[in-house]
Design an enzyme around this catalytic site. Structure first.
Site, PDB file in Angstrom:
ATOM      1  N   ARG A 165      19.992  -4.622  47.865  1.00  0.00           N
ATOM      2  CA  ARG A 165      19.847  -4.601  46.393  1.00  0.00           C
ATOM      3  C   ARG A 165      21.053  -5.257  45.701  1.00  0.00           C
ATOM      4  O   ARG A 165      22.199  -5.005  46.060  1.00  0.00           O
ATOM      5  CB  ARG A 165      19.695  -3.148  45.943  1.00  0.00           C
ATOM      6  CG  ARG A 165      19.523  -2.964  44.422  1.00  0.00           C
ATOM      7  CD  ARG A 165      20.819  -2.691  43.712  1.00  0.00           C
ATOM      8  NE  ARG A 165      20.625  -2.394  42.291  1.00  0.00           N
ATOM      9  CZ  ARG A 165      21.593  -2.386  41.385  1.00  0.00           C
ATOM     10  NH1 ARG A 165      22.835  -2.647  41.751  1.00  0.00           N
ATOM     11  NH2 ARG A 165      21.352  -2.114  40.134  1.00  0.00           N
ATOM     12  N   THR A 223      31.588   0.379  37.202  1.00  0.00           N
ATOM     13  CA  THR A 223      31.784  -1.060  37.415  1.00  0.00           C
ATOM     14  C   THR A 223      32.921  -1.519  36.494  1.00  0.00           C
ATOM     15  O   THR A 223      33.160  -0.884  35.466  1.00  0.00           O
ATOM     16  CB  THR A 223      30.463  -1.769  37.031  1.00  0.00           C
ATOM     17  OG1 THR A 223      29.533  -1.539  38.070  1.00  0.00           O
ATOM     18  CG2 THR A 223      30.610  -3.250  36.773  1.00  0.00           C
TER      19      THR A 223
HETATM   20  N1  ASP Z   1      25.372  -2.660  36.465  1.00  0.00           N
HETATM   21  C1  ASP Z   1      25.763  -2.263  37.803  1.00  0.00           C
HETATM   22  C2  ASP Z   1      24.619  -2.494  38.753  1.00  0.00           C
HETATM   23  O1  ASP Z   1      23.493  -2.229  38.392  1.00  0.00           O
HETATM   24  C3  ASP Z   1      26.161  -0.838  37.857  1.00  0.00           C
HETATM   25  C4  ASP Z   1      27.287  -0.485  36.944  1.00  0.00           C
HETATM   26  O2  ASP Z   1      27.353  -0.951  35.814  1.00  0.00           O
HETATM   27  O3  ASP Z   1      28.153   0.286  37.366  1.00  0.00           O
HETATM   28  O4  ASP Z   1      24.864  -2.887  39.866  1.00  0.00           O
END
Ligand code: ASP
Length: 342
Positions: A233, A205
């Site tokens: 989700r 992310t």
């Molecule tokens: N925090 C993000 C999520 O749960 C995933 C990530 O940090 O890549 O959607």
């Protein structure tokens, strides 16, 4: 903006200025003396030297540098922190190495559904979109929600219609899908019972925090969420207070990691609350949440955080976190791994 909101925003700006000892008028009268800073993450996770090819590592470092420099250039010209955050994130969304925009992870149905949020610290304005498809830059959609709607969060088809009405660019769904993510989904589907293989726990992310010459903070986060996600989700990234938060009285935070935990522990807000109400220094507050609270809860991940003085904290409890910063000294720093040699 309705008059009632405008009055509130003006009152908040005044109270934030007096709480931080800032005087926006005198800050802008001496722009060259005010510090600016930017920090970025490209996700935390099981990032190990042995798993990254030299080409992939070079591409990641190159995109982090380009994004950091683009955001910093905005700040250097006296631009607002929100502009620096978006300038940096659009670069990372286009870079296929990251789980945001093009290159985002795939859902259980093999689709790309993206989440993003953005917040400004001087007025606590925020905008977010979740479960959107086809929008080339979800961070610009989140910003449009902040700037051009009376709402904070729009989801799914409604968010897409809103983005269209704001003239944002859409791309065909195949444009977002990379071979890397297709292969990742194939591996996960093959062994649905098994937890993600270590190499699949690269969250990647992206997020940015920035401080502008007027002393204002902003934070933004953009993601495709988690591989093989189902049922619409949504993780922490588009949730204000969980994945993103900015408050001039405390700090700006963007998070990456196991989203379900980051939502329940309200991670980004928790760090800012410790700074503002608990009188903790930024790095102590960020470390406590990432290394104590989250580790105890069983969550992996990290954050980037910045206080109104431009101090930066980037703790993570995973083997690596793609990260870069240009601090108040103007020095570019890019790192991936946890070890001090990086
Ligand atoms: N925090 C993000 C999520 O749960 C995933 C990530 O940090 O890549 O959607």
């Amino acid at each position: 903006m309705p008059i009632r909101c405008l009055t509130f925003a003006l009152a908040l700006v005044a109270s934030v200025a007096s709480a931080t000892g800032m005087n926006p008028a005198s800050e802008s009268a001496e722009p060259s003396r005010a510090p600016i800073a930017i920090a970025l993450h490209g996700g935390a996770g099981t990032i190990r030297r042995e798993d990254l090819t030299a080409e992939r590592e070079a591409a990641i470092r190159g995109a982090l540098e380009e994004a950091a420099r683009a955001g910093h250039a905005v700040l250097g010209e006296g631009g607002p922190a929100i502009e620096a955050v978006t300038a940096a994130i659009v670069i990372l969304e286009d870079a296929p190495e990251f789980n945001a925009g093009r290159g985002a992870v795939l859902t259980a149905e093999g689709r790309v559904e993206m989440d993003a949020s953005i917040m400004t610290g001087h007025d606590l304005q925020a905008g977010a979109v979740a479960s959107v498809r086809g929008i080339r830059h979800p961070i610009l959609a989140a910003r449009a929600v902040l700037e051009h709607s009376p709402h904070v969060m729009l989801v799914g088809r409604g968010a897409e219609r809103f983005a269209e009405s704001r003239g944002l660019q859409f791309m065909p769904e195949e444009w977002f899908v990379t071979e890397f993510r297709t292969e990742q989904l194939r591996r996960i589907r093959e062994d649905a019972e098994a937890s993600l293989a270590p190499e699949d726990r690269w969250y990647s992310t992206v997020g940015v925090v920035a401080l502008d010459r007027d002393g204002n903070l902003a934070a933004g986060t953009s993601t495709g969420g988690t591989s093989n996600k189902q049922w619409g989700r949504v993780g922490d990234s588009p949730i204000i207070g969980a994945g993103t938060y900015a408050d001039n009285r405390a700090c700006a935070v963007s998070a990456t990691g196991d989203g379900e935990y980051f939502i329940r522990w309200a991670v980004a807000h928790e760090i800012c609350a410790r700074v503002r109400l608990g009188d903790e220094e930024l790095d102590a507050a960020a470390d406590a949440v990432v290394h104590d609270v989250l580790v105890e809860a069983g969550a992996g991940g990290g954050v980037i955080a910045m206080d109104p003085g431009g101090r930066i904290a980037m703790p993570f409890n995973t083997p690596g976190m793609y990260r870069a910063s240009i601090g108040t000294d103007g020095e570019l720093d890019i790192r991936i791994y946890a070890d001090p040699d990086d």
